[in-house]
Design a protein around this motif. Structure first.
Motif, PDB file in Angstrom:
ATOM      1  N   LYS A   1       0.829  -1.213   0.000  1.00  0.00           N
ATOM      2  CA  LYS A   1       0.000   0.000   0.000  1.00  0.00           C
ATOM      3  C   LYS A   1       0.858   1.255   0.000  1.00  0.00           C
ATOM      4  CE  LYS A   1      -3.513   2.626   2.497  1.00  0.00           C
ATOM      5  NZ  LYS A   1      -4.428   2.688   3.668  1.00  0.00           N
ATOM      6  N   ASP A   2       1.836   1.303   0.907  1.00  0.00           N
ATOM      7  CA  ASP A   2       2.656   2.515   0.989  1.00  0.00           C
ATOM      8  C   ASP A   2       3.378   2.788  -0.318  1.00  0.00           C
ATOM      9  OD1 ASP A   2       1.810   2.804   3.564  1.00  0.00           O
ATOM     10  OD2 ASP A   2       3.711   2.253   4.513  1.00  0.00           O
ATOM     11  N   GLU A   3       3.770   1.744  -1.031  1.00  0.00           N
ATOM     12  CA  GLU A   3       4.430   1.939  -2.319  1.00  0.00           C
ATOM     13  C   GLU A   3       3.431   2.333  -3.399  1.00  0.00           C
ATOM     14  OE1 GLU A   3       6.557  -1.707  -2.966  1.00  0.00           O
ATOM     15  OE2 GLU A   3       7.939  -1.347  -1.302  1.00  0.00           O
ATOM     16  N   TYR A   4       2.324   1.621  -3.464  1.00  0.00           N
ATOM     17  CA  TYR A   4       1.330   1.873  -4.518  1.00  0.00           C
ATOM     18  C   TYR A   4       0.716   3.257  -4.386  1.00  0.00           C
ATOM     19  CZ  TYR A   4      -2.319   0.507  -7.892  1.00  0.00           C
ATOM     20  OH  TYR A   4      -3.137   0.410  -8.987  1.00  0.00           O
ATOM     21  N   TYR A   5       0.489   3.695  -3.147  1.00  0.00           N
ATOM     22  CA  TYR A   5      -0.125   4.997  -2.896  1.00  0.00           C
ATOM     23  C   TYR A   5       0.904   6.132  -2.843  1.00  0.00           C
ATOM     24  CZ  TYR A   5      -4.669   2.914  -1.593  1.00  0.00           C
ATOM     25  OH  TYR A   5      -5.873   2.259  -1.582  1.00  0.00           O
ATOM     26  N   GLY A   6       2.190   5.819  -2.897  1.00  0.00           N
ATOM     27  CA  GLY A   6       3.229   6.848  -2.827  1.00  0.00           C
ATOM     28  C   GLY A   6       3.371   7.462  -1.456  1.00  0.00           C
ATOM     29  N   LEU A   7       3.309   6.624  -0.404  1.00  0.00           N
ATOM     30  CA  LEU A   7       3.276   7.120   0.973  1.00  0.00           C
ATOM     31  C   LEU A   7       4.621   7.007   1.702  1.00  0.00           C
ATOM     32  CD1 LEU A   7      -0.158   5.606   2.096  1.00  0.00           C
ATOM     33  CD2 LEU A   7       0.312   7.910   1.215  1.00  0.00           C
ATOM     34  N   ASN A   8       5.702   6.737   0.986  1.00  0.00           N
ATOM     35  CA  ASN A   8       6.980   6.501   1.661  1.00  0.00           C
ATOM     36  C   ASN A   8       7.911   7.709   1.679  1.00  0.00           C
ATOM     37  OD1 ASN A   8       6.779   3.840   2.640  1.00  0.00           O
ATOM     38  ND2 ASN A   8       7.160   2.997   0.595  1.00  0.00           N
ATOM     39  N   ASN A   9       7.427   8.890   1.350  1.00  0.00           N
ATOM     40  CA  ASN A   9       8.333  10.034   1.290  1.00  0.00           C
ATOM     41  C   ASN A   9       8.856  10.465   2.659  1.00  0.00           C
ATOM     42  OD1 ASN A   9       8.824  10.816  -1.474  1.00  0.00           O
ATOM     43  ND2 ASN A   9       6.633  11.256  -1.623  1.00  0.00           N
ATOM     44  N   ALA A  10       8.056  10.330   3.713  1.00  0.00           N
ATOM     45  CA  ALA A  10       8.542  10.678   5.048  1.00  0.00           C
ATOM     46  C   ALA A  10       9.673   9.736   5.462  1.00  0.00           C
ATOM     47  CB  ALA A  10       7.404  10.621   6.064  1.00  0.00           C
ATOM     48  N   LEU A  11       9.514   8.453   5.172  1.00  0.00           N
ATOM     49  CA  LEU A  11      10.568   7.480   5.447  1.00  0.00           C
ATOM     50  C   LEU A  11      11.797   7.779   4.609  1.00  0.00           C
ATOM     51  CD1 LEU A  11      11.719   4.848   6.588  1.00  0.00           C
ATOM     52  CD2 LEU A  11      10.368   3.604   4.881  1.00  0.00           C
ATOM     53  N   LEU A  12      11.611   8.070   3.335  1.00  0.00           N
ATOM     54  CA  LEU A  12      12.730   8.416   2.463  1.00  0.00           C
ATOM     55  C   LEU A  12      13.469   9.642   2.987  1.00  0.00           C
ATOM     56  CD1 LEU A  12      14.375   8.104  -0.165  1.00  0.00           C
ATOM     57  CD2 LEU A  12      12.613   9.464  -1.321  1.00  0.00           C
ATOM     58  N   ALA A  13      12.745  10.631   3.458  1.00  0.00           N
ATOM     59  CA  ALA A  13      13.372  11.853   3.973  1.00  0.00           C
ATOM     60  C   ALA A  13      14.281  11.535   5.162  1.00  0.00           C
ATOM     61  CB  ALA A  13      12.306  12.867   4.367  1.00  0.00           C
ATOM     62  N   ARG A  14      13.847  10.623   6.027  1.00  0.00           N
ATOM     63  CA  ARG A  14      14.689  10.240   7.170  1.00  0.00           C
ATOM     64  C   ARG A  14      15.909   9.456   6.694  1.00  0.00           C
ATOM     65  NH1 ARG A  14       9.480   9.013   9.157  1.00  0.00           N
ATOM     66  NH2 ARG A  14       9.836   6.739   9.095  1.00  0.00           N
ATOM     67  N   ASN A  15      15.734   8.617   5.695  1.00  0.00           N
ATOM     68  CA  ASN A  15      16.847   7.853   5.115  1.00  0.00           C
ATOM     69  C   ASN A  15      17.912   8.765   4.530  1.00  0.00           C
ATOM     70  OD1 ASN A  15      15.263   4.860   3.640  1.00  0.00           O
ATOM     71  ND2 ASN A  15      15.454   5.495   5.760  1.00  0.00           N
ATOM     72  N   LYS A  16      17.489   9.850   3.906  1.00  0.00           N
ATOM     73  CA  LYS A  16      18.411  10.711   3.162  1.00  0.00           C
ATOM     74  C   LYS A  16      19.546  11.250   4.022  1.00  0.00           C
ATOM     75  CE  LYS A  16      15.219  12.319  -0.457  1.00  0.00           C
ATOM     76  NZ  LYS A  16      14.567  13.489  -1.099  1.00  0.00           N
ATOM     77  N   ALA A  17      19.370  11.250   5.328  1.00  0.00           N
ATOM     78  CA  ALA A  17      20.410  11.760   6.227  1.00  0.00           C
ATOM     79  C   ALA A  17      21.715  10.987   6.096  1.00  0.00           C
ATOM     80  CB  ALA A  17      19.913  11.715   7.676  1.00  0.00           C
ATOM     81  N   VAL A  18      21.664   9.741   5.641  1.00  0.00           N
ATOM     82  CA  VAL A  18      22.881   8.931   5.528  1.00  0.00           C
ATOM     83  C   VAL A  18      23.193   8.527   4.088  1.00  0.00           C
ATOM     84  CG1 VAL A  18      22.722   8.045   7.887  1.00  0.00           C
ATOM     85  CG2 VAL A  18      21.595   6.801   6.030  1.00  0.00           C
ATOM     86  N   PHE A  19      22.414   9.023   3.132  1.00  0.00           N
ATOM     87  CA  PHE A  19      22.690   8.694   1.734  1.00  0.00           C
ATOM     88  C   PHE A  19      23.930   9.439   1.250  1.00  0.00           C
ATOM     89  CE2 PHE A  19      18.122   7.462   0.201  1.00  0.00           C
ATOM     90  CZ  PHE A  19      18.168   6.359   1.036  1.00  0.00           C
ATOM     91  N   ALA A  20      24.646   8.828   0.326  1.00  0.00           N
ATOM     92  CA  ALA A  20      25.793   9.488  -0.286  1.00  0.00           C
ATOM     93  C   ALA A  20      25.338  10.716  -1.063  1.00  0.00           C
ATOM     94  CB  ALA A  20      26.514   8.517  -1.219  1.00  0.00           C
ATOM     95  N   ALA A  21      26.246  11.670  -1.217  1.00  0.00           N
ATOM     96  CA  ALA A  21      25.894  12.932  -1.876  1.00  0.00           C
ATOM     97  C   ALA A  21      25.427  12.718  -3.308  1.00  0.00           C
ATOM     98  CB  ALA A  21      27.099  13.874  -1.854  1.00  0.00           C
ATOM     99  N   ASP A  22      25.933  11.673  -3.967  1.00  0.00           N
ATOM    100  CA  ASP A  22      25.556  11.446  -5.365  1.00  0.00           C
ATOM    101  C   ASP A  22      24.429  10.421  -5.509  1.00  0.00           C
ATOM    102  OD1 ASP A  22      26.956   9.207  -4.589  1.00  0.00           O
ATOM    103  OD2 ASP A  22      28.258   9.128  -6.357  1.00  0.00           O
ATOM    104  N   SER A  23      23.774  10.062  -4.422  1.00  0.00           N
ATOM    105  CA  SER A  23      22.688   9.088  -4.511  1.00  0.00           C
ATOM    106  C   SER A  23      21.561   9.612  -5.388  1.00  0.00           C
ATOM    107  CB  SER A  23      22.123   8.783  -3.120  1.00  0.00           C
ATOM    108  OG  SER A  23      20.923   8.029  -3.218  1.00  0.00           O
TER     109      SER A  23
END
Length: 349
Positions: A61-83
């Motif tokens: 559901k979260d993927e189909y409805y596009g509901l994972n942006n809050a989770l993605l935003a928290r993930n981004k704190a450790v993503f590489a600069a060129d991710s």
């Protein structure tokens, strides 16, 4: 094991199998809290919100409805600069959701008999998995027919591309991946589990909110298809990490149970995991017409391939399997067959 079977089994088996019908056609599934939907009325077509995603919610559901942006935003704190998933990148609902399609538009055959949902077309009960259901939907059910001139007009829809990889390789956006689920039981005998315990964003988030819990990882990886060799399977597929390691069913303390996931090839390295991959064949519900991997040929055939393809199980976990993890040797060994060690060539597979 009750921590798993609460969700990962049908409700009702054998003589009580009929009780499973109501979980889709009368009530909210018991695992999601239960409750009648339309009184005691029987709904021929299950409700996408009250039935389908009541069970298939945290991932599908979260993927189909596009509901994972809050989770993605928290993930981004450790993503590489060129991710490719950092910066201003945002997830959107699956293109089929945007077009107004429900689960049953795909997960039912043309006769609307619900064969796939009723297990028709599956091999014997002790064989295969959900991907072996012969009545399951395929992209070609709607796309790529002889009269589909729009499909034929896409320059990337070459015979080589279509024969080498699943459609999701080009058309899936990032999706949820989980790591190290550890089941246990309290002194009172109540089952519980912990998951994503090595989430590299957790310490910083706990400093702000002591109640913060570990997160899953939003990412995208393509690799060697672990199902390749079975009828109709292509060499390359999208892979999703499943939260299994050698201690998943071990428990702790007086409840310790060791060796439930034993090594399967007598190799010292696989004592950590067994030889089954933890990056599994996947069909994410994050479909889009245009995705970052299709922006340049070098994302598969050149130096940038490592941003999208599974090249190193530790590096590609983006911190969810740190170098200090006791499960790292098993991760590397178990995924050797699905890992891709060089950019994809342009010749025959």
């Amino acid at each position: 094991m009750t921590q798993c079977t609460k969700c990962h089994t049908a409700t009702g088996t054998g003589a009580t199998a009929a009780t499973a019908c109501g979980q889709c056609h009368i009530s909210v599934p018991a695992t999601a809290g239960g409750g009648l939907i339309s009184g005691h009325g029987f709904n021929k077509t299950p409700s996408m919100d009250n039935n389908c995603t009541a069970c298939h919610g945290s991932r599908v559901k979260d993927e189909y409805y596009g509901l994972n942006n809050a989770l993605l935003a928290r993930n981004k704190a450790v993503f590489a600069a060129d991710s490719p998933w950092g910066g201003t990148f945002q997830l959107v609902p699956d293109v089929h959701k945007t077009a107004g399609l429900t689960c049953m538009n795909c997960h039912s055959d043309v006769s609307q008999s619900g064969d796939e949902m009723h297990g028709v077309g599956h091999p014997a009960l002790d064989q295969g998995d959900r991907f072996d259901v012969t009545t399951a939907p395929q992209c070609v059910d709607c796309h790529g027919g002889a009269t589909d001139t729009a499909f034929a007009g896409i320059s990337q829809h070459t015979t080589a591309h279509l024969g080498a990889m699943d459609c999701q390789v080009c058309h899936a956006l990032p999706y949820k991946n989980c790591f190290s689920c550890h089941t246990d039981v309290t002194a009172e005998g109540l089952g519980f589990f912990r998951i994503n315990g090595e989430d590299p964003t957790l310490a910083a988030r706990k400093a702000v909110d002591p109640a913060a819990v570990p997160d899953a990882l939003i990412t995208f990886r393509v690799g060697n298809n672990p199902l390749f060799g079975e009828p109709g399977r292509k060499p390359y597929s999208v892979l999703r990490h499943v939260p299994v390691d050698k201690d998943v069913f071990q428990y702790t303390g007086v409840n310790l149970v060791d060796g439930i996931i034993p090594p399967t090839d007598n190799s010292p390295a696989t004592v950590d995991m067994g030889s089954l991959s933890t990056w599994k064949y996947a069909t994410p519900h994050t479909i889009a017409r245009s995705t970052p991997i299709t922006a340049a040929c070098t994302n598969c055939h050149g130096a940038d391939y490592s941003m999208y393809w599974l090249t190193d199980p530790q590096v590609d976990s983006q911190g969810w399997v740190p170098t200090s993890s006791p499960y790292l040797p098993g991760e590397v060994d178990a995924n050797a067959d699905v890992t891709v060690g060089a950019p994809i060539g342009t010749g025959p597979i």
